[in-house]
Design an enzyme around this catalytic site. Structure first.
Site, mmCIF file in Angstrom:
data_model
loop_
_atom_site.group_PDB
_atom_site.id
_atom_site.type_symbol
_atom_site.label_atom_id
_atom_site.label_comp_id
_atom_site.label_asym_id
_atom_site.label_seq_id
_atom_site.Cartn_x
_atom_site.Cartn_y
_atom_site.Cartn_z
ATOM 1 N N VAL A 22 12.090 -40.292 75.591
ATOM 2 C CA VAL A 22 12.284 -39.987 77.011
ATOM 3 C C VAL A 22 12.264 -41.307 77.782
ATOM 4 C CG1 VAL A 22 11.272 -38.836 79.013
ATOM 5 C CG2 VAL A 22 11.150 -37.754 76.755
ATOM 6 N N CYS A 23 13.301 -41.554 78.581
ATOM 7 C CA CYS A 23 13.356 -42.807 79.350
ATOM 8 C C CYS A 23 12.246 -42.832 80.392
ATOM 9 C CB CYS A 23 14.700 -42.951 80.048
ATOM 10 S SG CYS A 23 14.729 -44.378 81.159
ATOM 11 N N VAL A 24 11.444 -43.882 80.368
ATOM 12 C CA VAL A 24 10.288 -43.973 81.260
ATOM 13 C C VAL A 24 10.697 -43.999 82.733
ATOM 14 C CG1 VAL A 24 10.184 -46.503 80.962
ATOM 15 C CG2 VAL A 24 8.181 -45.274 81.804
#
Lengths: 116, 99, 124, 99, 124, 116
Positions: free
Chosen positions: F76-78
């Site tokens: 998941v992209c931060v």
């Protein structure tokens, strides 16, 4: 006039909530009443309590809190929220969660319904 | 009725779908990416001009500016309104959003 | 509540089924609205007409087939009218026979007149 | 290249945008709401037929069935493939999704 | 890393700015990718060309104006090329003068040839 | 082949994650390796830990857990997650959150990148 607002898109992804916010502020300045803002479809994400946008970007949670403080009632659809994980633990205010009957209520009590 | 468009006419059928429902006394408001329909010189210029011949067309100032479109780049007879103008149009006409 | 006081609301369904959730959540709203004894109608315009295509089988995409709900909207859920725009059907090569339920097929101008009578329009 | 379409050609420019980039040996895969481009009898039938004259066109079985489209309603020479066929096409061609 | 081993990745930007977040999050990715010494290029096709329109002023919509980032993508963020499709500009009534930064304006066929050389294409 | 997957749309709202899931299952059955699934834009919502879809509907969280158990790595992209409220408290697994460098890494290490 009594204006009801329906928001169907999520924050940041679409401009819908930004346009809705600016519309509501202008409407209140002109003396109109906002009957409620109903969040449906991805619109429920606008009331996620953990949004952490970059500091140099607008904070949509704060903009909506500002509207609440001016007396605007926000309503998150319970069914659309559950499906997407916007539930008691993740919504800004548990009292905001309500059923679709509220959307019909808005249609009945508002002079105009506008969708963003 | 007030027909509200918020998608680009180059990538979405929203404007052409709405055009089928713009009857006498109806007005059209271009917002968000719908603004591009009001830009001069594009291949869809003729389409909007056809609507303007019969109906009032408005575009939202904030969205025009955001997209870098100058007043002289807007098709003639498209009126620019601000959010208060938007509110006024909604009080005058029942709105329908074509998204 | 007397007939005169009923609020006229129309769902305008413009999106195809399954690619997005709009149609499904529109139906969920229609079903709830039906219980409140108002004058609720539904219209299918543009790609919305694809929602009514008969023979839908969602088993391979893993989604719920909600097209079963249309035939019972009027009788079971008290929806007043289901309108389908004639021109949108034609442009998409669909005939009345292709539809999963009985509907009122009307042309654009007639549908527009119905819209003009509404208090609220909910686009999906 | 494998050009993947997932939006309806009636509401989105995805297919017509992609068509500009379909060169020799490229193939086209219709998925999700892109399936409607493969349906016979619609006003866009000619557009897809133009592509089929030069390139292979596929559509995804699961999405065809979900939308109630029968095999005899699919434009001629559009091949129907399942998810495994989809995977195979991706291994054969570099994919680009036009959404 | 030798020139030969660099991975060629292209962002294909097809959406207009501000109506959706795609362009903004595409830029955020471009900036990060630039730091990894690969061969990253960016192309603007269809409504994506509107992102480069000069004179953007987002003060009234309350959003961040990210068009300022394009002029420094190559020098500061090590993006190899910024391509803009000629036909998309023309269809939208835009000229080179209308753009906020210097770019390589190329026709569809030429851009397609560049795409064919890529290992990965990221559409936004 | 090594296949990298990018998911840009949220659950239920769009069919993207459903198509991605079916694609991944088929790819693994055919003996291919999924290098990772990277969630960007609204795609991050797919990893919200509080999804509660109706019982007669597919549960996207369960489908993704199933892939994880088969060894598929989910990322998941931060930045996209923070903006939308998918953060440590709300994501399925905290270890999944990572930076955009992982997306480029996927482009480098995969034979093919496919976007849903």
């Amino acid at each position: 006039m009594k204006l009801g607002v329906l928001v169907k898109e999520g924050p940041y992804m679409h401009q819908a909530i930004d346009t809705a916010y600016n519309f509501i502020v202008a409407a209140m300045e002109e003396g109109h009443e906002i009957t409620s803002v109903f969040f449906y479809n991805d619109g429920v994400y606008n009331r996620c309590s953990t949004l952490e946008p970059p500091r140099d970007e607008r904070n949509i949670m704060k903009l909506l809190t500002e509207l609440e403080l001016k007396g605007v009632r926000l309503i998150v659809c319970v069914a659309a929220g559950k499906r997407r994980g916007i539930v008691n633990q993740t919504v800004c205010k548990v009292e905001e969660i309500s059923g679709l009957g509220q959307l019909l209520e808005l249609c009945i009590t508002s002079d105009r319904m506008i969708t963003f | 009725m007030l027909h509200i468009i918020k998608k680009s006419p180059y990538e979405s059928s929203a404007l052409s779908d709405a055009a089928n429902y713009i009857s006498q006394n109806d007005i059209l408001l271009l917002t968000e990416d719908g603004i591009y329909a009001a830009k001069k010189g594009g291949k869809l210029e003729g389409f909007l001009k056809g609507i303007i011949q019969k109906n009032q067309v408005y575009c939202l100032l904030a969205d025009v500016k955001a997209r870098g479109i100058q007043e002289n780049e807007i098709i003639e007879n498209v009126k620019i309104i601000d959010y208060k103008g938007f509110v006024q149009k909604v009080t005058e006409h029942n709105p329908m959003t074509w998204s | 509540m007397s007939e005169q006081k009923k609020t006229k609301v129309m769902f305008v369904c413009r999106t195809a089924p399954y690619g997005t959730i709009y149609e499904q959540e529109a139906i969920e709203a229609m079903i709830m609205f039906g219980a409140y004894e108002q004058d609720i109608s539904v219209s299918f315009v543009g790609d919305g007409v694809f929602s009514l295509k008969k023979g839908q089988d969602t088993s391979l995409v893993g989604k719920k087939n909600f097209s079963m709900t249309y035939p019972i909207l009027i009788d079971d859920f008290e929806i007043s009218h289901i309108y389908v725009e004639k021109e949108s059907l034609e442009e998409r090569g669909l005939k009345e026979d292709d539809l999963a339920t009985e509907v009122e097929i009307i042309d654009r101008n007639t549908l527009k007149q119905k819209m003009d009578e509404m208090k609220a329009i909910l686009p999906f």
